[in-house]
Scaffold this motif. Structure first.
Motif, short mmCIF file in Angstrom:
data_model
loop_
_atom_site.label_atom_id
_atom_site.label_comp_id
_atom_site.label_asym_id
_atom_site.label_seq_id
_atom_site.Cartn_x
_atom_site.Cartn_y
_atom_site.Cartn_z
N GLY A 184 6.77 16.85 8.84
CA GLY A 184 7.16 16.35 10.15
C GLY A 184 5.99 15.92 11.01
N TYR A 185 4.95 15.39 10.41
CA TYR A 185 3.76 15.00 11.17
C TYR A 185 3.93 13.69 11.93
CZ TYR A 185 1.69 18.59 8.27
OH TYR A 185 1.43 19.77 7.64
N GLY A 186 4.94 12.90 11.59
CA GLY A 186 5.15 11.63 12.28
C GLY A 186 4.13 10.58 11.93
N ASN A 187 3.55 10.65 10.73
CA ASN A 187 2.53 9.69 10.35
C ASN A 187 3.04 8.27 10.29
OD1 ASN A 187 0.53 11.58 10.26
ND2 ASN A 187 0.41 11.70 8.05
N VAL A 188 4.29 8.08 9.91
CA VAL A 188 4.81 6.70 9.82
C VAL A 188 4.87 6.08 11.21
CG1 VAL A 188 7.30 7.21 9.93
CG2 VAL A 188 6.49 5.23 8.65
N THR A 189 5.24 6.84 12.21
CA THR A 189 5.28 6.32 13.58
C THR A 189 3.88 6.00 14.07
OG1 THR A 189 7.25 7.63 14.01
CG2 THR A 189 6.04 6.82 15.93
N ALA A 190 2.95 6.89 13.82
CA ALA A 190 1.56 6.67 14.24
C ALA A 190 0.97 5.47 13.51
CB ALA A 190 0.72 7.92 13.97
N LEU A 191 1.27 5.32 12.23
CA LEU A 191 0.73 4.20 11.45
C LEU A 191 1.30 2.88 11.95
CD1 LEU A 191 -1.10 3.34 9.16
CD2 LEU A 191 0.82 3.66 7.60
N LEU A 219 0.85 -1.18 0.00
CA LEU A 219 0.00 0.00 0.00
C LEU A 219 0.89 1.24 0.00
CD1 LEU A 219 -2.73 1.47 0.34
CD2 LEU A 219 -2.51 1.10 2.80
N VAL A 220 0.65 2.14 -0.93
CA VAL A 220 1.34 3.43 -0.96
C VAL A 220 0.37 4.46 -0.41
CG1 VAL A 220 2.48 5.16 -2.38
CG2 VAL A 220 2.74 2.73 -2.92
N GLY A 221 0.76 5.06 0.70
CA GLY A 221 -0.14 5.98 1.39
C GLY A 221 0.38 7.40 1.38
N ASP A 222 -0.44 8.28 1.88
CA ASP A 222 -0.18 9.71 1.89
C ASP A 222 0.37 10.11 3.26
OD1 ASP A 222 -0.24 12.46 1.66
OD2 ASP A 222 -2.31 12.55 0.96
N GLY A 223 1.57 10.68 3.29
CA GLY A 223 2.17 11.10 4.55
C GLY A 223 1.84 12.52 4.95
N ARG A 224 1.02 13.20 4.15
CA ARG A 224 0.66 14.58 4.47
C ARG A 224 -0.36 14.64 5.61
NH1 ARG A 224 -1.19 16.61 -1.26
NH2 ARG A 224 -2.29 14.65 -1.03
N LEU A 225 -0.61 15.84 6.08
CA LEU A 225 -1.60 16.05 7.12
C LEU A 225 -2.94 15.50 6.64
CD1 LEU A 225 -2.19 17.30 9.88
CD2 LEU A 225 -2.76 19.42 8.71
N GLY A 226 -3.55 14.63 7.42
CA GLY A 226 -4.81 13.99 7.05
C GLY A 226 -4.62 12.71 6.27
N GLY A 227 -3.42 12.46 5.82
CA GLY A 227 -3.16 11.29 5.00
C GLY A 227 -3.24 9.98 5.76
N ILE A 228 -3.00 10.03 7.06
CA ILE A 228 -3.03 8.79 7.83
C ILE A 228 -4.44 8.20 7.83
CG2 ILE A 228 -3.42 9.79 10.12
CD1 ILE A 228 -1.34 7.68 11.12
N SER A 229 -5.45 9.05 7.87
CA SER A 229 -6.83 8.57 7.85
C SER A 229 -7.16 7.87 6.54
CB SER A 229 -7.79 9.75 8.07
OG SER A 229 -9.11 9.32 8.01
N CYS A 230 -6.75 8.46 5.43
CA CYS A 230 -6.98 7.84 4.12
C CYS A 230 -6.20 6.54 3.98
CB CYS A 230 -6.58 8.80 3.00
SG CYS A 230 -7.62 10.26 2.92
N THR A 231 -4.97 6.53 4.49
CA THR A 231 -4.14 5.34 4.40
C THR A 231 -4.73 4.21 5.23
OG1 THR A 231 -2.19 6.72 4.02
CG2 THR A 231 -1.80 4.44 4.73
N LEU A 232 -5.21 4.52 6.42
CA LEU A 232 -5.83 3.49 7.27
C LEU A 232 -7.11 2.96 6.63
CD1 LEU A 232 -5.27 4.96 10.82
CD2 LEU A 232 -4.20 2.92 9.83
N SER A 233 -7.89 3.83 6.02
CA SER A 233 -9.11 3.37 5.34
C SER A 233 -8.77 2.43 4.19
CB SER A 233 -9.91 4.56 4.80
OG SER A 233 -10.42 5.32 5.87
#
Length: 143
Positions: A67-74, A30-44
């Protein structure tokens, strides 16, 4: 839309791309979006792939440098909230959850359009990330 319209559109036989590839039983990245709000789309998208029965072997986030840290949160979410029994491959020996530091990775932001991607692909960070990810997938295939 009327029910006649809905009935005729379903008779066209169209399907979502995710439904078309699922019978092939091939691993997914899965290629996801690391931008702000991208974690929600990636999780969906991740949950949709798992629901459809895909073997998700890894997740790559394309960051925007914010620098949102989405990879760590994901990584944390995927290891704690997604039931392991639903994300293992068909033979039960691999999933992105086994080694999230190597199977859930982040790439630097893409250059602005219309700048070509050659320099981005050749950057040490992108090359090292892809090499490590490729090695992880190869090891998983040998398990």
């Amino acid at each position: 839309l009327s029910s006649d319209t809905l009935e005729s559109s379903s008779s066209w036989g169209w399907s979502a791309q995710a439904d078309l590839y699922q019978p092939l039983n091939i691993p997914a990245v899965l290629v996801g979006d690391g931008r702000l709000g991208g974690i929600s789309c990636t999780l969906s998208a991740l949950e949709s792939l798992i629901f459809r029965g895909y073997d998700v072997h890894g997740i790559i986030l394309v960051d925007d440098g914010g620098g949102y840290g989405n990879v760590t949160a994901l990584r944390e979410y995927a290891c704690r909230r997604i039931p392991k029994s639903t994300s293992y491959s068909a033979n039960g020996d691999f999933s992105f959850q086994q080694n999230p530091d190597r199977s859930i990775v982040s790439l630097p932001a893409l250059p602005p359009m219309p700048e070509p991607l050659y320099e981005w692909y050749d950057s040490p960070q992108v090359q090292e990330t892809f090499a490590s990810f490729h090695d992880m997938l190869g090891e998983a295939a040998c398990q």
